[in-house]
Design a protein around this motif. Structure first.
Motif, PDB file in Angstrom:
ATOM      1  N   ARG A 166       0.835  -1.193   0.000  1.00  0.00           N
ATOM      2  CA  ARG A 166       0.000   0.000   0.000  1.00  0.00           C
ATOM      3  C   ARG A 166       0.881   1.259   0.000  1.00  0.00           C
ATOM      4  NH1 ARG A 166      -3.973  -1.076  -2.378  1.00  0.00           N
ATOM      5  NH2 ARG A 166      -2.584  -2.728  -3.108  1.00  0.00           N
ATOM      6  N   PRO A 167       0.271   2.455  -0.115  1.00  0.00           N
ATOM      7  CA  PRO A 167       1.076   3.684  -0.173  1.00  0.00           C
ATOM      8  C   PRO A 167       1.982   3.898   1.045  1.00  0.00           C
ATOM      9  CG  PRO A 167      -1.149   4.126  -0.927  1.00  0.00           C
ATOM     10  CD  PRO A 167      -1.151   2.727  -0.410  1.00  0.00           C
ATOM     11  N   GLN A 168       1.587   3.385   2.218  1.00  0.00           N
ATOM     12  CA  GLN A 168       2.416   3.607   3.404  1.00  0.00           C
ATOM     13  C   GLN A 168       3.692   2.774   3.396  1.00  0.00           C
ATOM     14  OE1 GLN A 168      -0.687   2.502   3.402  1.00  0.00           O
ATOM     15  NE2 GLN A 168      -0.983   0.691   4.705  1.00  0.00           N
ATOM     16  N   HIS A 169       3.762   1.776   2.521  1.00  0.00           N
ATOM     17  CA  HIS A 169       4.984   0.994   2.398  1.00  0.00           C
ATOM     18  C   HIS A 169       6.017   1.774   1.581  1.00  0.00           C
ATOM     19  CE1 HIS A 169       2.005  -2.295   3.179  1.00  0.00           C
ATOM     20  NE2 HIS A 169       2.999  -2.712   3.953  1.00  0.00           N
ATOM     21  N   PRO A 170       7.291   1.639   1.899  1.00  0.00           N
ATOM     22  CA  PRO A 170       8.324   2.398   1.171  1.00  0.00           C
ATOM     23  C   PRO A 170       8.416   1.952  -0.286  1.00  0.00           C
ATOM     24  CG  PRO A 170       9.325   0.781   2.640  1.00  0.00           C
ATOM     25  CD  PRO A 170       7.872   0.807   2.976  1.00  0.00           C
ATOM     26  N   VAL A 171       8.717   2.919  -1.152  1.00  0.00           N
ATOM     27  CA  VAL A 171       8.870   2.618  -2.567  1.00  0.00           C
ATOM     28  C   VAL A 171      10.247   2.001  -2.804  1.00  0.00           C
ATOM     29  CG1 VAL A 171       9.697   4.954  -3.048  1.00  0.00           C
ATOM     30  CG2 VAL A 171       8.725   3.572  -4.901  1.00  0.00           C
ATOM     31  N   HIS A 172      10.316   1.010  -3.703  1.00  0.00           N
ATOM     32  CA  HIS A 172      11.563   0.293  -3.969  1.00  0.00           C
ATOM     33  C   HIS A 172      12.289   0.974  -5.130  1.00  0.00           C
ATOM     34  CE1 HIS A 172      10.381  -3.038  -1.303  1.00  0.00           C
ATOM     35  NE2 HIS A 172       9.158  -2.875  -1.811  1.00  0.00           N
ATOM     36  N   CYS A 173      13.047   2.013  -4.790  1.00  0.00           N
ATOM     37  CA  CYS A 173      13.775   2.749  -5.831  1.00  0.00           C
ATOM     38  C   CYS A 173      14.835   1.885  -6.499  1.00  0.00           C
ATOM     39  CB  CYS A 173      14.428   3.992  -5.226  1.00  0.00           C
ATOM     40  SG  CYS A 173      13.256   5.230  -4.631  1.00  0.00           S
ATOM     41  N   ASP A 174      15.395   0.943  -5.749  1.00  0.00           N
ATOM     42  CA  ASP A 174      16.449   0.102  -6.312  1.00  0.00           C
ATOM     43  C   ASP A 174      15.937  -0.782  -7.455  1.00  0.00           C
ATOM     44  OD1 ASP A 174      14.870  -1.142  -4.374  1.00  0.00           O
ATOM     45  OD2 ASP A 174      16.349  -2.737  -4.063  1.00  0.00           O
ATOM     46  N   VAL A 175      14.686  -1.235  -7.329  1.00  0.00           N
ATOM     47  CA  VAL A 175      14.111  -2.071  -8.389  1.00  0.00           C
ATOM     48  C   VAL A 175      13.861  -1.238  -9.645  1.00  0.00           C
ATOM     49  CG1 VAL A 175      12.223  -3.607  -9.021  1.00  0.00           C
ATOM     50  CG2 VAL A 175      13.051  -3.563  -6.665  1.00  0.00           C
ATOM     51  N   ILE A 176      13.331  -0.031  -9.463  1.00  0.00           N
ATOM     52  CA  ILE A 176      13.107   0.836 -10.618  1.00  0.00           C
ATOM     53  C   ILE A 176      14.434   1.168 -11.290  1.00  0.00           C
ATOM     54  CG2 ILE A 176      12.150   3.037 -11.393  1.00  0.00           C
ATOM     55  CD1 ILE A 176      10.285   3.012  -9.028  1.00  0.00           C
ATOM     56  N   LYS A 177      15.470   1.393 -10.491  1.00  0.00           N
ATOM     57  CA  LYS A 177      16.787   1.700 -11.055  1.00  0.00           C
ATOM     58  C   LYS A 177      17.338   0.519 -11.848  1.00  0.00           C
ATOM     59  CE  LYS A 177      21.275   3.622  -9.759  1.00  0.00           C
ATOM     60  NZ  LYS A 177      22.110   4.145  -8.648  1.00  0.00           N
ATOM     61  N   ALA A 178      17.144  -0.693 -11.318  1.00  0.00           N
ATOM     62  CA  ALA A 178      17.606  -1.884 -12.037  1.00  0.00           C
ATOM     63  C   ALA A 178      16.898  -2.017 -13.375  1.00  0.00           C
ATOM     64  CB  ALA A 178      17.373  -3.127 -11.185  1.00  0.00           C
ATOM     65  N   ILE A 179      15.611  -1.691 -13.419  1.00  0.00           N
ATOM     66  CA  ILE A 179      14.852  -1.744 -14.667  1.00  0.00           C
ATOM     67  C   ILE A 179      15.374  -0.696 -15.645  1.00  0.00           C
ATOM     68  CG2 ILE A 179      12.579  -1.372 -15.694  1.00  0.00           C
ATOM     69  CD1 ILE A 179      11.375  -2.482 -13.092  1.00  0.00           C
ATOM     70  N   GLY A 192       6.494   7.800  -5.623  1.00  0.00           N
ATOM     71  CA  GLY A 192       7.326   8.562  -4.700  1.00  0.00           C
ATOM     72  C   GLY A 192       6.620   9.620  -3.892  1.00  0.00           C
ATOM     73  N   SER A 193       5.279   9.695  -3.974  1.00  0.00           N
ATOM     74  CA  SER A 193       4.574  10.764  -3.265  1.00  0.00           C
ATOM     75  C   SER A 193       4.751  10.679  -1.760  1.00  0.00           C
ATOM     76  CB  SER A 193       3.080  10.730  -3.618  1.00  0.00           C
ATOM     77  OG  SER A 193       2.873  11.056  -4.965  1.00  0.00           O
ATOM     78  N   HIS A 194       4.758   9.471  -1.208  1.00  0.00           N
ATOM     79  CA  HIS A 194       4.820   9.311   0.243  1.00  0.00           C
ATOM     80  C   HIS A 194       6.223   9.559   0.787  1.00  0.00           C
ATOM     81  CE1 HIS A 194       4.992   7.152   4.125  1.00  0.00           C
ATOM     82  NE2 HIS A 194       3.715   7.508   4.233  1.00  0.00           N
ATOM     83  N   ASP A 195       7.251   9.058   0.114  1.00  0.00           N
ATOM     84  CA  ASP A 195       8.617   9.098   0.644  1.00  0.00           C
ATOM     85  C   ASP A 195       9.436  10.269   0.127  1.00  0.00           C
ATOM     86  OD1 ASP A 195       8.099   6.702   1.990  1.00  0.00           O
ATOM     87  OD2 ASP A 195       8.664   5.507   0.243  1.00  0.00           O
ATOM     88  N   PHE A 196       9.124  10.772  -1.064  1.00  0.00           N
ATOM     89  CA  PHE A 196      10.011  11.750  -1.697  1.00  0.00           C
ATOM     90  C   PHE A 196       9.332  13.089  -1.978  1.00  0.00           C
ATOM     91  CE2 PHE A 196      12.203   7.804  -2.540  1.00  0.00           C
ATOM     92  CZ  PHE A 196      13.560   8.135  -2.490  1.00  0.00           C
ATOM     93  N   ILE A 197       8.262  13.061  -2.751  1.00  0.00           N
ATOM     94  CA  ILE A 197       7.778  14.275  -3.413  1.00  0.00           C
ATOM     95  C   ILE A 197       6.857  15.085  -2.502  1.00  0.00           C
ATOM     96  CG2 ILE A 197       6.586  15.166  -5.440  1.00  0.00           C
ATOM     97  CD1 ILE A 197       7.366  12.554  -6.869  1.00  0.00           C
TER      98      ILE A 197
END
Length: 618
Positions: A166-179, A192-197
């Motif tokens: 859900r939105p409260q869980h941290p976003v996995h930036c490492d997976v997006i970067k690997a893609i 990234g709305s919850h953790d970054f933006i």
């Protein structure tokens, strides 16, 4: 997984240059949020690309494309007259049409993903993109994206969370970067709305963290679309007023407008303005809550003037190109002026048969401006139509029939015309058919018998239902049938309450820490008890109704009236179910026409019993 393509193809527009997905700030697709007002507002504040809300493909296939000259939009209108999708020239080169239906469930079927995307890329000339969530492992996610890339799509958006997160869980930036490092097509980072933006500068921070080509923003833009402004966000009040202006300007449904404004207010919903918004039941009341009543009145006045001008122009054009041989009259069909099941079209058809003319032919057209209908009926090589446009095809045809009948001086069946020969004719045929069936004759029903008619008058003496002997039983039976569905709902709710209470409150009453928890548990116990007793009472009532009905049907004094009532009131249902009756009762019992078959039909058909009881007992 969600599929997207540039919407201008759907809207019938053309795009001179392909849409680029690198270095873009994008409004994410959001259910109930990504409608036209929000998309235009995001573009005003600096968004480069905007996605519409997710739309189901089957709904779009059922829609009709309409040019709305008043709003200057292209509308896709469903059969129930609801606008499913609306777009305009302002977003022509930057809106993406989102098509979905299976959501993240499609992630488990890579072959189907590949097949769908390949078909879309080969089948349309617009850029196709898709949006996915990540899989449990980085390796599986990268392999899936590589398969998707081979289909020829223009870009892929990746929401950096697993399908169960859900939105409260941290976003996995490492997976997006690997893609991003594994494929050559643009990767759009989302989540990234919850953790970054929190402001505009954070968009670039999220982009660098994921090494993505572009960033897609959802909830942060929903809360304040001015997040796209390089100069910084506007005050929320100003943003909401700008949104309302677009909602009024493009006739957005007030429930959608209200929902989006509530998402912006968030913790301010308990303020005076928030309460006014929550109580609003129209676009006008929403404008009043935000002190924009004058804007609403001015805008609606402009639209009404424009609509009147267009209607006048269309009417003038119609008059110029109108067939001079068409007989016109300003009439409308009002069903309150006619007996039940009697219409002018029926009278016109009856007259044509009597005069040995071909049956009437109706040609109906719809006006794109307001989606109203006009019908022309041809009778004996002469055309007739009403100059007034109606909101449905059926009403337009009835109006055309009225024009024809009045021109010919033929009765049209109105209540004020006195005795209705068409009703009496149908009733006589009904009685003749009933008598034939009671004597065992299996005669074919007249082809025109498609409706049952009222029985206020009759040329024959029909036995009346002895109400004193069966009304109480009928009353119980009717009540039982009406409450059958409620009974099962109550039983289901009681069972669900039992399971919920046993699983969530499996602890001692004395061990509860607060009075509030004790009160909540006590309330659940009382509600559970009430549900069980209510469901039992409803079930007993239904059983009593069935038993009373069985006794009532077997009474000799009501046998014949009940047979007659069943035949008259349920003729349409009998015709529709004839094949199923033959299959259920056997062809011999169906043909014999005796009381044994009729009694079986009465006792085994809830719909017919309900109609009889409703008509005779109430």
């Amino acid at each position: 997984m969600r599929l997207h393509s540039l919407n201008s193809a759907a809207a019938g527009m053309t795009v001179n240059t392909p849409l680029c997905f690198r270095g873009k700030n994008i409004l994410a697709p959001m259910v109930r949020v990504g409608t036209l007002p929000m998309r235009l507002l995001a573009l005003d504040y600096g968004a480069d690309i905007v996605y519409c809300e997710e739309l189901i493909d089957i709904k779009m296939l059922q829609c009709k494309r309409v040019i709305n000259e008043v709003l200057e939009t292209v509308d896709f209108v469903a059969p129930n007259e609801r606008v499913v999708f609306r777009t305009c020239e302002r977003e022509r080169h930057c809106v993406v049409f989102q098509m979905g239906g299976m959501g993240a469930a499609l992630l488990s079927d890579p072959d189907k993903i590949e097949s769908i995307l390949t078909t879309l890329v080969k089948g349309i000339c617009k850029p196709v993109t898709c949006k996915i969530r990540i899989l449990p492992s980085v390796e599986d996610t990268v392999n899936l994206v590589k398969r998707i890339e081979k289909t020829g799509i223009a870009a892929i958006a990746v929401h950096g969370r697993k399908k169960e997160e859900r939105p409260q869980h941290p976003v996995h930036c490492d997976v997006i970067k690997a893609i991003s490092e594994a494929v050559s097509i643009p990767v759009i980072a989302n989540g990234g709305s919850h953790d970054f933006i929190k402001e505009y500068m954070d968009i670039e921070t999220f982009r660098k963290a994921t090494d993505a080509s572009s960033v897609m923003i959802a909830r942060a833009a929903m809360w304040n679309p001015s997040i796209f402004r390089k100069e910084g966000p506007f005050p929320l009040k100003e943003v909401m007023q700008d949104y309302i202006k677009y909602a009024v300007r493009y006739d957005n449904h007030y429930t959608n407008t209200k929902y989006c404004l509530c998402q912006m207010l968030r913790e301010q919903l308990e303020t005076t303005q928030g309460k006014k918004l929550h109580a609003a039941q129209s676009t006008q009341e929403i404008c009043e809550a935000f002190e924009m009543a004058d804007f609403y009145e001015e805008t609606t006045a402009i639209f009404e003037a424009k609509k009147t001008s267009l209607e006048t122009k269309i009417q003038d054009d119609d008059d110029q190109i109108e067939d001079p041989d068409v007989i016109k009259m300003a009439v409308r069909f009002d069903k309150r002026e006619y007996p039940p099941q009697i219409t002018p079209k029926m009278y016109l058809l009856e007259w044509c048969r009597k005069e040995k003319h071909p049956q009437p032919v109706y040609e109906t057209v719809q006006r794109p401006l307001d989606r109203l209908f006009c019908s022309v009926v041809t009778v004996a090589d002469q055309k007739y139509r009403s100059t007034l446009w109606d909101k449905s095809k059926k009403l337009a045809e009835q109006a055309a029939a009225i024009v024809c009948l009045r021109t010919l001086g033929v009765p049209e069946g109105r209540l004020c015309e006195g005795e209705n020969h068409l009703i009496n004719k149908r009733k006589r045929e009904d009685l003749e058919h009933l008598n034939n069936r009671d004597h065992g004759k299996d005669l074919a029903e007249p082809s025109h018998k498609k409706a049952n008619f009222t029985e206020e008058t009759s040329d024959m003496n029909v036995p009346q239902m002895p109400r004193t002997s069966c009304i109480p039983a009928m009353k119980y039976a009717l009540q039982g049938f009406c409450q059958l569905q409620l009974t099962w709902l109550l039983y289901s709710e009681a069972a669900f309450a039992c399971v919920s209470w046993s699983s969530e409150n499996a602890y001692s009453f004395s061990g509860l820490r607060s009075e509030g928890a004790k009160e909540e548990l006590l309330f659940k116990l009382l509600r559970l008890t009430w549900l069980i007793f209510t469901a039992a009472a409803e079930g007993i009532c239904f059983i009593a109704g069935i038993a009373s009905t069985l006794v009532c049907v077997n009474l000799p004094s009501v046998e014949k009236p009940l047979k007659m009532a069943c035949r008259r009131r349920t003729w349409i249902l009998v015709q529709q179910d004839k094949e199923s009756r033959v299959k259920e009762y056997g062809e011999e019992k169906t043909k014999e026409g005796g009381y044994h078959w009729q009694e079986t039909e009465i006792l085994n058909s809830k719909r017919r019993i309900y109609l009889i009881l409703k008509d005779k007992a109430l």
